[in-house]
Each structure stands twice: as C-alpha cells, then as structure tokens.
Scaffold this motif. Structure first.
Motif, short mmCIF file in Angstrom:
data_model
loop_
_atom_site.label_atom_id
_atom_site.label_comp_id
_atom_site.label_asym_id
_atom_site.label_seq_id
_atom_site.Cartn_x
_atom_site.Cartn_y
_atom_site.Cartn_z
N VAL A 1 1.03 -1.29 0.02
CA VAL A 1 0.08 0.03 0.08
C VAL A 1 0.81 1.29 0.03
CG1 VAL A 1 -1.83 -1.41 1.03
CG2 VAL A 1 -0.17 0.10 2.50
N PRO A 2 0.26 2.30 -0.42
CA PRO A 2 1.14 3.71 -0.36
C PRO A 2 1.57 3.77 1.11
CG PRO A 2 -0.81 4.24 -1.50
CD PRO A 2 -1.14 2.57 -0.81
N THR A 3 2.71 4.56 1.05
CA THR A 3 3.45 4.90 2.47
C THR A 3 3.12 5.94 3.34
OG1 THR A 3 4.93 6.53 1.43
CG2 THR A 3 5.79 4.31 1.13
N GLY A 4 1.72 6.85 2.85
CA GLY A 4 1.50 7.76 3.46
C GLY A 4 2.46 8.95 3.34
N ALA A 5 2.13 9.83 4.39
CA ALA A 5 3.26 11.04 4.28
C ALA A 5 4.60 10.80 4.79
CB ALA A 5 2.95 12.06 5.15
N ARG B 1 7.90 -0.41 3.95
CA ARG B 1 6.73 -0.64 3.78
C ARG B 1 6.84 -2.26 2.97
NH1 ARG B 1 3.47 0.67 5.64
NH2 ARG B 1 2.41 2.55 4.90
N GLY B 2 5.64 -2.77 3.29
CA GLY B 2 5.87 -4.31 2.97
C GLY B 2 6.37 -5.33 3.72
N ILE C 1 1.32 -2.06 10.05
CA ILE C 1 0.95 -2.53 8.83
C ILE C 1 0.02 -1.41 8.25
CG2 ILE C 1 -0.45 -4.05 7.55
CD1 ILE C 1 0.77 -6.33 9.36
N HIS C 2 0.33 -1.09 7.19
CA HIS C 2 -0.48 0.04 6.51
C HIS C 2 -0.34 1.58 7.07
CE1 HIS C 2 -3.64 -2.32 3.87
NE2 HIS C 2 -2.58 -3.07 4.00
N GLY C 3 0.66 1.52 8.24
CA GLY C 3 1.01 2.72 8.81
C GLY C 3 2.29 3.32 8.73
N GLU D 1 6.37 0.62 9.38
CA GLU D 1 6.07 -0.68 9.45
C GLU D 1 7.40 -1.54 9.77
OE1 GLU D 1 4.52 -4.06 6.20
OE2 GLU D 1 4.16 -1.91 5.82
N TRP D 2 7.23 -2.64 10.29
CA TRP D 2 8.33 -3.50 10.83
C TRP D 2 7.97 -4.88 11.00
CZ3 TRP D 2 8.69 -6.11 15.26
CH2 TRP D 2 7.82 -5.59 16.64
N VAL D 3 8.72 -6.04 10.91
CA VAL D 3 8.59 -7.12 11.25
C VAL D 3 9.65 -7.78 11.78
CG1 VAL D 3 9.73 -8.07 9.05
CG2 VAL D 3 7.72 -9.42 10.00
N SER D 4 9.34 -8.86 12.90
CA SER D 4 10.19 -9.54 13.73
C SER D 4 11.02 -10.60 12.82
CB SER D 4 9.69 -10.11 14.79
OG SER D 4 10.45 -11.20 15.36
N ILE D 5 12.45 -10.27 12.77
CA ILE D 5 13.44 -11.29 12.26
C ILE D 5 13.09 -12.46 12.92
CG2 ILE D 5 15.50 -12.22 11.82
CD1 ILE D 5 16.10 -9.02 11.48
#
Length: 437
Positions: A116-120, A141-142, A404-406, A409-413
């Motif tokens: 999705v778009p990154t926003g500002a 993002r993603g 997510i969508h915010g 955004e991050w994910v745990s390795i």
C-alpha cells in the motif's frame, strides 16, 4: 518438539529441518531487506516480481511468469473491477514437481508482492523502502505485509533442499499482484488452472493465530454534484463536500447496525468492532471562496461472510437513496455510486479442516504453543481458494511486527525465521519428502 505422532527416525529428521531453517537466518534477512527496497506499489510491482522470478529459478523451480488476462477474469464471479492496466505487470509462480516417487498431498504457498502507499513520508523515521535492520526488527513498507511471508515460504523450501530433500508432491509458490485492491492476481492463478490439496497464504497473523475466517470487502466511490455559489452567499448554495459527509454519516449508522450483537456472524460474536466502514480518501471543491460543486469519497465497506456482495450493495444503496430523499436540499443535488476495486465475499474454514489441524500441530510441535483459529476483519487472497478453487486455504505467517499500512512498518526477524522452520516441517509432513539424486 513432540514425538507422539511420528516415528523416532522422522522426529530426528524434523529436528534437522528446524536446524536447517534457522541456519538460513542470514540469507532470509538479506533477501527480505533487498525485496523491501523494491517499491512494489500498485502498478509498480514488476521490479520485485523479477527479483522473485530469479529467486525461484535459483532454487531450481520451474518459473511461470504470466501477465493477467483481464478479459478472462471478467467472466469469473470472483473478479473485481481493476484500477490500473495489467500491461507489463506479471504474476510469478515457482513450480516444484517431484523428481522421485509422488506421495503425500499437493500444496500452494501464496503471497502478495504489492504494498500500500507509504502515506506522508515525512512521518517515517527513515526511507519507507530502506529495508534497514535494527536489532530484531526489519523496517520498510511491505516488510510485514507481506514480504516476510514470501521470504518465509521461499526459505522453507530452501531448508529442505539444503538437506538433500524435496517435497514428494507438487508445490506451487505464488507471488501475486493486487491483493491490496482487487485480489485479481491470485484469481488469475486460479483461472490459469493452479489447484492443490490445500493452500497456505503467509500473511501476518496475530500471535498464536491461524486465520480461518475473513470478512467480505467492498470498495465504492460516492460522487456528488452540488450547487456552487459565491462564499459571501454560501447559505444559498449546497456544498458537495458537506453533502458527501452527510451521506457517509448515514452509512456509519448502517455500520453500527451491522455491528450490533444480534446482527453478527457467529465467528465475530465476541469481536470488539468487526464491521468497519472507512472513508479512505476524499477530494472535492475548487476554490476557497466558492461553495464546492463536486466531491468524491472513496469508501471501504466490511461485511460478514454470510452476507455476499450483492446483499451488501443493496443495503448500502438503499441507505444512500433514503438519505438523499430525506435531505431538504436534495433537488439541487445529485450523486452516484461507482464500484471499483474489491467486490469480495468473505469465507470461513472449519476449525477441524485438515489444513487447519496440520498447520496447528506443526506450530505446537515446534513453537510449543497452541494455535488459535482467528477471524480477520479484513480480506485476503484466501477467499479465492476457498470459494472458487476447491482448495482449502488458511493464513499463517510471521506474527511479530507492527504498523501494517501505517508509519514505520516492521517485522520481527525472529518471528520470520520461526515461520520458516514451521513451514519447512509442515511441507515435509503434508507433501512427504524424497531424497534428491
């Protein structure tokens, strides 16, 4: 890891599979970090898809890279009106066919490459597509939604290969476009003929969750024309923006009715707020000193799995028509509803379905906790497999992450690597394994 359902020899091999998965941690991080740097926004997915085609080919998979034929999709009940052209935008499928004896059951792994778009961007700590690593977190993002899931199923296959093993049944690794707005990417795989005994969509799911139920989702736009006048006599005109907000306010009353406990679908009985109508974008007006003549509002509607798109549309249109008729200045106004993007029914997989039981047992044996069937208040590509593909499908992916969508955004390795281990063992159990060579 529990030993109650397997022989001692196979338990030993599963322990080795888990170790092989964890040994790929560095490669998994490098792959995800690079994949995040490909800004695969709507219409801009091809760089990331080319990356995935190379990754699949590098694992010895047959690569099927194909452009979506929208004319073929339009005849399918799962089709949603597209927003941009499909020219030059492909799906990528990595195909594994056993070189040894066939046994076990076939499998689809599916993940969407679009974001999705990154926003500002000014709100982000760094570049939205940096792929930077800080401790256990990989940002971008993603990263969580859902490139970590794509990396997880890719590395799960590589873990088996690193041990000299291969799945003993066909496995299809799908990297698809447009999950975030139509789902036509996954639908195109279905139309191309891809089927299996089950599918796992590696979407991020809450801790200790396996997503078995999801909402229907409908996208629509309300386009309004008003009566423009000079701002000095604004009371004599009718502003299109004001009327648009009035109509959306009436839709929010419908949202409240659908959220009432007596109206809820069983899987959402105890959910805090299952139905959401979101005003995601609004544009209108021409001049600060003019009452606006036109306005458009883009709205996302959630509805229960037993409601279906047609019924949701009928109720929405009835609310808008009643609101228009009740407005004192309706004679000076007009509106229309335009449908584009999601026209998606919901779905619900029984908690005792073989795919749910199998992935839950793998998670319990490796992670040590029970998986809980969860109901999602959004939509995923699982719907196509369940509703139209005779392929039971659930969502199970890296659970650690946020925003997510915010912003940021991050994910745990750690969560991603844990998912690699679970999926590798699951693949071995579900498909069986052969020795390579």
């Amino acid at each position: 890891m529990q030993e109650t359902t397997t022989t001692p020899e196979f338990v030993a091999s599963e322990t080795a599979i888990v170790a092989a998965a964890h040994a790929l941690r560095g490669e998994a991080v490098a792959m995800l970090s690079e994949l995040v740097t490909h800004p695969s926004l709507l219409g801009q997915e091809q760089s990331a898809q080319s990356f995935m085609a190379r990754a699949f080919a590098g694992l010895g998979l047959q690569v099927d890279e194909f452009q979506i034929d929208e004319e073929k999709l339009k005849a399918h009940p799962g089709y949603s009106p597209s927003l941009v052209s499909y020219e030059g935008r492909t799906n990528v499928v990595g195909i594994h066919r056993p070189s040894g004896p066939f046994k076990g059951k076939s499998l689809i792994f599916n993940g969407h490459i679009d974001v999705v778009p990154t926003g500002a961007e000014v709100l982000w700590t760094g570049s939205p597509f940096s792929g930077r690593v800080e401790g256990d977190r990989l940002y971008g993002r993603g990263a969580s939604d859902m490139k970590a899931g794509i990396v997880a199923y890719t590395m799960a296959y590589k873990a088996l290969r690193s041990m000299g093993l291969e799945p003993a049944s066909p496995v299809y690794f799908q990297s698809v476009i447009e999950e975030e707005c139509t789902g036509n990417g996954a639908l195109a795989c279905l139309v191309e003929g891809y089927r299996a005994d089950a599918a796992v969509i590696t979407e991020p799911v809450a801790d200790n969750g396996v997503m078995t139920c999801q909402m229907g989702v409908l996208w629509l736009a309300i386009e309004v024309l008003g009566k423009p006048v000079h701002a000095s006599v604004a009371q004599t005109g009718v502003g299109a923006i004001d009327f648009t907000m009035y109509l959306f306010g009436e839709l929010k009353k419908l949202e409240a009715r659908w959220n009432a406990p007596s109206a809820r679908y069983r899987s959402y009985a105890h959910h805090q707020h299952p139905v959401n109508f979101n005003l995601g974008k609004i544009s209108g007006g021409e001049w600060a000193s003019s009452v606006p003549s036109a306005c458009r509002a883009d709205v996302r509607i959630g509805f229960y799995p037993d409601m279906k798109v047609g019924k949701a549309k009928a109720e929405i249109e009835a609310v808008l028509a009643a609101a228009y008729a009740a407005h004192p200045a309706h004679a000076a106004l007009s509106y229309q509803v335009v449908y584009g993007g999601f026209q998606a029914d919901g779905c619900d997989v029984p908690p005792d379905a073989p795919i749910v039981v199998a992935i839950s047992q793998c998670h319990k044996d490796i992670v040590g906790t029970e998986l809980v069937p969860t109901a999602f208040t959004g939509t995923t590509d699982a719907k196509f497999f369940n509703l139209y593909g005779d392929t039971p499908a659930i969502c199970y992916g890296p659970s650690g992450g946020a925003n997510i969508h915010g912003i940021d955004e991050w994910v745990s390795i750690d969560s991603m690597v844990q998912t690699v281990a679970v999926l590798a063992v699951f693949m071995a159990r579900w498909c069986g394994v052969n020795r390579l060579g």
